[in-house]
Enzyme design. Sequence first.
Site, PDB file in Angstrom:
ATOM      1  N   CYS A 183      -0.887   3.884  -6.451  1.00  0.00           N
ATOM      2  CA  CYS A 183      -1.721   3.171  -5.486  1.00  0.00           C
ATOM      3  C   CYS A 183      -1.867   1.755  -6.010  1.00  0.00           C
ATOM      4  O   CYS A 183      -2.133   1.561  -7.208  1.00  0.00           O
ATOM      5  CB  CYS A 183      -3.089   3.835  -5.341  1.00  0.00           C
ATOM      6  N   CYS A 190       0.859  -1.186   0.000  1.00  0.00           N
ATOM      7  CA  CYS A 190       0.000   0.000   0.000  1.00  0.00           C
ATOM      8  C   CYS A 190       0.889   1.228   0.000  1.00  0.00           C
ATOM      9  O   CYS A 190       1.720   1.398   0.900  1.00  0.00           O
ATOM     10  CB  CYS A 190      -0.897  -0.011   1.237  1.00  0.00           C
TER      11      CYS A 190
END
Length: 266
Positions: free
Chosen positions: A183, A73
Amino acid sequence: MSANILVFDSGVGGLSILAAVREQLPSANYCYLFDNARLPYGELDEQELIQGCVTLISQAVIQCQADIVVVACNSASTLILPALRACLKVPVVGVVPAIKPAAALSQKKHLGLLATPGTVNRQYTQDLIDQFASDCRVDRFGSSELVYLAEDKMAQRPVDSEALHRILAPIKASGLDTLILGCTHFPILREELQSYLGEGVHLLDSSNAIAARVVSLLEPSMSGEIGKSQALYTTDSICEGLRKTLAAWGFRSATAFRDSLMPIGS
């Protein structure tokens, strides 16, 4: 012995990283933990993010007997790595936006960074741009909505093309030739992104670099034995469509993480 690899994300985005790692280490045992109760991380208070992630991951390392942790992440990686490494004895690999390879690839020296608002606005990201893309124009595009669209796709729900095009319109209008997917959720939408932006825009993410880093950090003896067990933990319930998608990835069942924890002393 086969390596036990813990992959952590706020949602299903980390599967794009897991796929790249699994391609390099197909015989490893994988434990995937996603903190979907607090999705998306890009909107959380920084201290809440750090404390929550460090607690969850520390517990999961024990539960999964992990040999290495992959924080799949970007939003979390830009904040939690120092605190996490300070409290764990196993290697920790984070994800950073692929700014360096993007700067080398771009013919126009015009890049875009598409990430969550948290990643886009952090000093860590600016430092990467200053270090690796100082000779480029770097436009930043922050979107949490795109995270939800990726989650929709993985849950086998229709992707809202109108919302997608609204998010991407400023990127297309900018004239850039290289877009960094900052992302881990966004590669899930690679086909939709490429279709709208056109073949003239290169899409880059960090998955292959992360996989190579994981391989380099594991003991050679951990890469050859047959393992292949997979465990999936979530911090909130998931829909049936997502269960079906995850089953196709080899995760036949999902367990609530809190319910899975072993009692202290067991």
